[in-house]
Write a protein that holds these residues in place. Structure first.
Motif, mmCIF file in Angstrom:
data_model
loop_
_atom_site.group_PDB
_atom_site.id
_atom_site.type_symbol
_atom_site.label_atom_id
_atom_site.label_comp_id
_atom_site.label_asym_id
_atom_site.label_seq_id
_atom_site.Cartn_x
_atom_site.Cartn_y
_atom_site.Cartn_z
ATOM 1 N N SER A 89 13.177 -0.196 6.263
ATOM 2 C CA SER A 89 13.451 -1.007 5.119
ATOM 3 C C SER A 89 11.959 -1.313 4.304
ATOM 4 O O SER A 89 11.645 -1.938 4.174
ATOM 5 N N LEU A 90 11.610 -0.317 3.976
ATOM 6 C CA LEU A 90 10.592 0.119 3.174
ATOM 7 C C LEU A 90 10.441 -0.872 1.848
ATOM 8 O O LEU A 90 9.392 -0.784 1.203
ATOM 9 N N TRP A 91 11.501 -1.243 1.491
ATOM 10 C CA TRP A 91 11.817 -1.900 0.137
ATOM 11 C C TRP A 91 10.973 -3.431 0.548
ATOM 12 O O TRP A 91 10.764 -4.027 -0.793
ATOM 13 N N LEU B 176 4.005 -1.977 2.180
ATOM 14 C CA LEU B 176 3.728 -1.215 3.280
ATOM 15 C C LEU B 176 3.582 0.419 2.969
ATOM 16 O O LEU B 176 2.658 1.152 3.151
ATOM 17 N N LEU B 177 4.482 0.759 2.100
ATOM 18 C CA LEU B 177 4.717 2.161 1.752
ATOM 19 C C LEU B 177 3.505 2.487 0.887
ATOM 20 O O LEU B 177 2.901 3.725 0.814
ATOM 21 N N LYS B 178 2.998 1.551 -0.050
ATOM 22 C CA LYS B 178 2.079 1.849 -0.869
ATOM 23 C C LYS B 178 0.662 1.826 -0.151
ATOM 24 O O LYS B 178 -0.152 2.620 -0.556
ATOM 25 N N GLN B 179 0.639 1.100 1.031
ATOM 26 C CA GLN B 179 -0.738 1.064 1.674
ATOM 27 C C GLN B 179 -0.701 2.402 2.659
ATOM 28 O O GLN B 179 -1.808 2.657 3.308
ATOM 29 N N ALA B 180 0.493 3.011 2.909
ATOM 30 C CA ALA B 180 0.473 4.171 3.791
ATOM 31 C C ALA B 180 -0.475 5.318 3.760
ATOM 32 O O ALA B 180 -1.307 5.648 4.694
ATOM 33 N N PRO B 181 -0.949 5.728 2.636
ATOM 34 C CA PRO B 181 -2.008 6.799 2.805
ATOM 35 C C PRO B 181 -3.193 6.276 3.166
ATOM 36 O O PRO B 181 -3.978 7.050 3.930
ATOM 37 N N LEU B 182 -3.649 5.095 2.653
ATOM 38 C CA LEU B 182 -4.940 4.737 3.154
ATOM 39 C C LEU B 182 -4.951 4.464 4.664
ATOM 40 O O LEU B 182 -5.950 4.780 5.349
ATOM 41 N N LEU B 183 -3.804 3.780 5.150
ATOM 42 C CA LEU B 183 -3.790 3.475 6.509
ATOM 43 C C LEU B 183 -3.802 4.850 7.329
ATOM 44 O O LEU B 183 -4.491 4.964 8.439
ATOM 45 N N LEU B 184 -2.971 5.557 6.845
ATOM 46 C CA LEU B 184 -3.032 7.153 7.483
ATOM 47 C C LEU B 184 -4.460 7.613 7.857
ATOM 48 O O LEU B 184 -4.746 8.437 8.817
ATOM 49 N N SER B 185 -5.051 7.608 6.740
ATOM 50 C CA SER B 185 -6.606 8.280 6.672
ATOM 51 C C SER B 185 -7.432 7.956 7.506
ATOM 52 O O SER B 185 -8.547 8.326 7.985
#
Length: 275
Positions: free
Chosen positions: A184-186, A192-201
């Motif tokens: 439920s990434l909505w 959370l989806l928007k933060q994902a690239p930074l968090l993954l880095s």
């Protein structure tokens, strides 16, 4: 008249004896244990439904699946059946399943939001941080004190998939393998989806398996978000991560879990010829 009465009593006695003899052979069908753990973090007692392999040996180490929505009337029974099938017919080792029974999944599986409509529809929302603390600091140490363990898995669908995604992005070391179904990434305007690239880095590139799945018959936002998350995982370029995605062509939000878990487990444990 007296002879008829004796005959009736004799037949009744014989019938009761036969019934007793039959019921004397009835035994409970046991597939595991039900335990309770008192959580200081959550300030409540939580029920654990624990599936143990048929040949369970307390001296042996086992992989552990932590199953969100693990009530007896939710996903525990059919998921343990799936695991037993993979033990029997596929290359999956015997595995313990820890089903975490729900009390308030909307409270436990969602992080804080300032969106008023969500606060109205989910009045208890916003305490995933406490539930993650419970998993990390209380539940996992408890299970590891009771059983010898190897690999760990987290299975979550829907809001449970949202929680599994949050753990992967913020506390990835908690589990080795993540099965994230219809997340439920909505939630919270996809924050959370928007933060994902930074968090993954910021995450270390250590061995991990991440499986993401969604049903073609689900809401178009759910489908888009799952696909976007998969692409973000690929672009993170984690060389030691195995990332897989499955669009379930014939499934919707209600039907997807069992068949999707099957497809994900096949990726890890291919079919093997019976010995």
């Amino acid at each position: 008249m007296f002879k008829k009465l004796l005959t009736f009593i004799s037949i009744l006695f014989t019938f009761q004896f036969m019934v007793f003899a039959q019921t004397g052979n009835v035994k409970p069908l046991v597939i595991g244990e039900i335990r309770a753990i008192k959580s200081k973090i959550l300030k409540e007692e939580r029920t654990l439904n624990i599936y143990l392999p048929q040949n369970f040996d307390k001296t042996k180490p086992y992989p552990i699946i932590y199953l969100l929505d693990g009530c007896m009337n939710e996903d525990f029974i059919h998921v343990t059946g799936l695991v037993q099938f993979f033990n029997q017919m596929y290359a999956m080792p015997e595995t313990i399943v820890v089903g975490i029974a729900n009390i308030d999944r909307k409270r436990d599986f969602t992080f804080h939001t300032d969106l008023k409509d969500l606060q109205k529809d989910y009045p208890t929302t916003g305490h995933s941080d406490k539930f993650i603390g419970f998993l990390e600091k209380e539940l996992k140490p408890y299970i590891e004190s009771q059983f010898k363990t190897t690999d760990t898995y987290l299975f979550g669908q829907s809001l449970g998939g949202l929680l599994a995604t949050e753990i992967l992005l913020k506390k990835p070391e908690m589990f080795n393998n993540y099965f994230i179904i219809s997340p439920s990434l909505w939630w919270d305007d996809e924050s959370l989806l928007k933060q994902a690239p930074l968090l993954l880095s910021k995450i270390r590139d250590t061995k991990k398996f991440v499986y993401v799945s969604v049903g073609k018959g689900e809401h178009k936002v759910m489908v888009k978000d799952a696909e976007d998350f998969y692409n973000i995982l690929l672009k993170s370029n984690k060389k030691n991560w195995t990332v897989d995605y499955k669009m379930m062509e014939t499934d919707n939000h209600a039907t997807i879990l069992h068949r999707s878990l099957y497809e994900g487990l096949v990726k890890l444990f291919p079919y093997q010829e019976p010995k």
